[in-house]
Design a protein around this motif. Structure first.
Motif, PDB file in Angstrom:
ATOM      1  N   ILE A   4       0.812  -1.226   0.000  1.00 39.30           N
ATOM      2  CA  ILE A   4       0.000   0.000   0.000  1.00 39.30           C
ATOM      3  C   ILE A   4       0.842   1.271   0.000  1.00 39.30           C
ATOM      4  O   ILE A   4       0.309   2.361  -0.219  1.00 39.30           O
ATOM      5  N   THR A   5       2.139   1.142   0.237  1.00 39.46           N
ATOM      6  CA  THR A   5       2.990   2.338   0.279  1.00 39.46           C
ATOM      7  C   THR A   5       4.009   2.388  -0.851  1.00 39.46           C
ATOM      8  O   THR A   5       4.609   3.432  -1.098  1.00 39.46           O
ATOM      9  N   LEU A  58      -2.411   7.900   4.561  1.00 40.92           N
ATOM     10  CA  LEU A  58      -1.318   6.961   4.802  1.00 40.92           C
ATOM     11  C   LEU A  58       0.070   7.607   4.748  1.00 40.92           C
ATOM     12  O   LEU A  58       1.069   6.921   4.941  1.00 40.92           O
ATOM     13  N   VAL A 103      -5.211  -2.044   3.075  1.00 39.04           N
ATOM     14  CA  VAL A 103      -4.856  -1.141   4.176  1.00 39.04           C
ATOM     15  C   VAL A 103      -5.280  -1.734   5.516  1.00 39.04           C
ATOM     16  O   VAL A 103      -4.491  -1.786   6.470  1.00 39.04           O
ATOM     17  N   TYR A 157      -7.713  -1.549  -2.503  1.00 39.83           N
ATOM     18  CA  TYR A 157      -6.716  -0.800  -1.734  1.00 39.83           C
ATOM     19  C   TYR A 157      -7.136  -0.677  -0.272  1.00 39.83           C
ATOM     20  O   TYR A 157      -6.327  -0.850   0.638  1.00 39.83           O
ATOM     21  N   TYR A 158      -8.408  -0.400  -0.045  1.00 40.29           N
ATOM     22  CA  TYR A 158      -8.911  -0.286   1.333  1.00 40.29           C
ATOM     23  C   TYR A 158      -8.741  -1.607   2.085  1.00 40.29           C
ATOM     24  O   TYR A 158      -8.334  -1.616   3.256  1.00 40.29           O
TER      25      TYR A 158
END
Length: 669
Positions: free
Chosen positions: A273-274, A494, A535, A531-532
């Motif tokens: 996610i990053t 984020l 996360v 994506y959620y």
């Protein structure tokens, strides 16, 4: 004074044999002070006779003698009595004697190994992990002198049982005898496949019997499957083909396909996610790409018909094109799955199709992860309008995302056309090419148009282009200007604050990430939901999130619901939702099909899972489905044509591979 050292050796597990032997550590007993030489000799005889009875499995006779020697040799005798009762499956009596040793806290210093052994057996009896914790706690305080080879082996085995494989490796590496096979399996568990290869090769050199060598080969095949080392895998398969008639390890340690809800660790999800991989970058491009409405420039540049505004027929056609604007404005506000269906229905009802209509339909399919249909319609758009560089770039990245192998001639034409001078969406199309295909490509000196400079699409491309080097940069223009977009809002949430530690960062996100008022993340373009989900898994708060939207009936939400039910261990509910979606909306894309396969596997419906995998391979020529079928052929020893199933690396996120009995085998070594 007389000092005696008595050794008792127990069997070690060898999975190659039909009979399963229990593995226990070597037990060392030492005593120094006896009342007299005569008593010492008598005690020595009784103790050794008791040991002999244990080796002969005459456990009741052994217990009688150990009770006699316990008057002086209390701890070692009690330990052996406990072991005998354990062998006799008299668990209450075994617990009684072993607990007596455990309660003698001074024994943890005077007779470390016996105390640890008692703790080890108490765990076997009760499965209470406090006994394993006792072993590891004592180990951390031991001097190097007391940290004998036997103690190290017991401590390493304890770390294996509590699945602290890194500590187990650390202990094993200090031992005089290095068990390469054990280390190899530990490294496979930690996904350190390079080190696993080193120690599998070491194990291969140390063992001479065929059964053990066959086991090593099987673990090597498994390692290469997990690591996508296709060349090494094919070499192992060729070796396996030569041993086919004498190989049976696949029956003892079967290779299985399964749904793995923990395929990625929280740390791996955090990386996902990053620091975006290529797949996520392409999905982001699809998400931020504009739908094309018809404006004056598009009318005059249409490549199918050269409009002459004085011609009444062409003016009518222009009116029709402008009506499309109104239709598109209405339909893009609908659920993405319904949007794709309605756009396809509209275009199928027309005799004359326009390039922008195909493009918008392709983009709609891309946003619901149906990449094959996305490619199909992007290509149609390109075929009608070669001058549009956005069509060219979208065709290329859709093919890449769908793993469609373009002919060399067509791919060359696409790239040459894209990189040629001028054309519609020239700057944007080339920017997409630079991000995905050629990071070193020099963008044209001609600046983007004023409209492009104001677009979220250009800001998103700049953000995606820099994500690898800069990560989620809080100073990125996209995160400042477009924070109202739900995906951008997640990105901004984020970003890491200056001087913020990793612990503070994760804690803040766990507290602030929306867990209830999160409707925007549970429906809409699939990338937002995906994506959620990544996360909340990275933060370890999946179980705390409210995934329910009261009264919501949109198909994208139901697909999200199917995903949630699967990860909540409710695969039957997931299957019912997915089958309904497929029947009502003809969702036969790979993303939906993989989710259905995972649900079948989770529900132990192996036949339907494999049938669906076969259908995915046959209908879509899918490389991942082919890989899974190849694994099944390996397990069934159908090796004649299996090599062709491993020409592409496996890329699935939910479906994984395991060896049944792997952990038990590891604990037995």
């Amino acid at each position: 004074m007389k000092s005696l050292l008595l050794l008792i050796f127990f069997g070690v597990v060898v999975y190659a044999n039909p009979q399963l032997y229990e593995s226990q550590p070597n037990i060392i007993f030492k005593y120094d002070t006896l009342e007299s030489k005569q008593k010492a000799t008598s005690l020595e005889i009784d103790f050794n006779n008791a040991v002999l009875f244990m080796e002969q499995k005459e456990y009741l006779k052994a217990i009688t003698l150990f009770k006699k020697t316990a008057k002086i040799l209390k701890i070692p005798s009690f330990l052996n009595i406990g072991i005998c009762y354990y062998k006799l499956e008299s668990n209450n009596n075994a617990f009684l004697y072993l607990k007596k040793i455990y309660d003698l806290k001074e024994a943890s210093k005077e007779d470390v190994y016996s105390y640890m052994s008692a703790s080890f057996y108490l765990y076997q009896l009760t499965k209470d992990r406090k006994y394993l914790a006792t072993i590891t706690d004592i180990a951390t305080e031991l001097s190097s002198k007391k940290f004998t080879e036997d103690v190290k082996r017991l401590v390493a085995d304890t770390y294996i049982m509590i699945k602290d494989y890194e500590m187990a490796i650390k202990i094993i590496k200090t031992m005089k005898y290095i068990d390469d096979l054990k280390l190899a399996l530990l490294y496979i568990s930690l996904k350190n496949y390079d080190m696993a290869t080193v120690h599998l090769n070491g194990a291969k050199e140390k063992y001479g019997d065929k059964v053990k060598l066959n086991e090593i080969l099987w673990f090597s095949i498994f390692k290469n499957i997990k690591s996508n080392s296709l060349a090494k895998l094919k070499d192992d398969i060729i070796t396996l083909q030569e041993l086919k008639n004498e190989f049976n390890i696949n029956r003892k340690l079967p290779l299985k396909v399964f749904f793995n809800p923990k395929k990625f660790s929280a740390k791996e999800y955090l990386t996902k996610i990053t620091n975006f991989d290529e797949k996520r970058k392409i999905d982001m491009i699809f998400y931020f790409s504009p739908f094309i409405f018809i404006d004056r420039e598009e009318i005059f540049n249409d490549s199918v018909m050269g409009y002459v505004l004085k011609n009444q027929e062409n003016i009518t056609l222009i009116d029709t094109m402008l009506q499309y604007n109104s239709f598109l404005l209405t339909v893009i506000k609908k659920d993405p799955i319904i949007r794709a269906i309605e756009l396809e229905k509209d275009i199928n009802g027309k005799f004359e199709k326009k390039s922008y209509e195909y493009y918008n339909l392709g983009l709609s399919y891309a946003q619901i992860f149906d990449y094959i249909n996305a490619y199909k319609y992007f290509k149609k758009a390109y075929d009608l309008s070669h001058s549009n560089k956005l069509y060219s770039s979208m065709t290329l990245i859709a093919a890449k995302r769908a793993k469609i192998k373009l002919t060399k001639n067509f791919e060359t034409k696409l790239r040459n056309n894209l990189l040629s001078k001028d054309g519609d969406y020239d700057y944007l199309g080339k920017f997409v090419y630079k991000i995905i295909f050629d990071k070193k490509y020099q963008m044209p000196e001609k600046k983007p148009s004023r409209t492009d400079r104001k677009s979220i699409f250009l800001r998103s491309l700049d953000f995606i282009d820099k994500i690898t080097e800069q990560g989620l940069n809080p100073n990125a223009t996209l995160l400042d200007v477009d924070v109202k977009d739900p995906l951008v809002y997640l990105f901004r949430s984020l970003t890491k604050k200056e001087l913020e530690s990793n612990y503070e960062y994760i804690s803040r996100l766990q507290d602030t990430l929306p867990k209830e008022y999160n409707d925007y993340y549970l429906r809409g373009p699939m990338i937002i939901t995906e994506y959620y989900m990544d996360v909340v898994k990275a933060l370890g708060i999946f179980s705390k999130v409210d995934f329910n939207i009261e009264g919501e009936i949109s198909p994208t939400y139901f697909k999200t619901k199917a995903y949630v039910e699967l990860y909540k261990n409710q695969p039957v509910k997931s299957i019912k939702i997915l089958e309904k979606l497929q029947n009502e909306y003809q969702l036969n894309d790979k993303s939906t099909t993989e989710l259905l396969i995972a649900a079948f596997l989770s529900a132990n419906d192996y036949s339907n899972a494999m049938a669906t995998i076969g259908m995915l391979q046959f209908e879509q020529n899918d490389d991942d489905a082919k890989f899974i079928n190849g694994v099944q052929l390996l397990q069934n020893m159908r090796l004649n044509s299996v090599l062709q199933f491993f020409n592409s690396k496996y890329d699935g996120d939910m479906i994984d591979f395991k060896i049944e009995g792997y952990e038990e085998y590891l604990e037995s070594l």
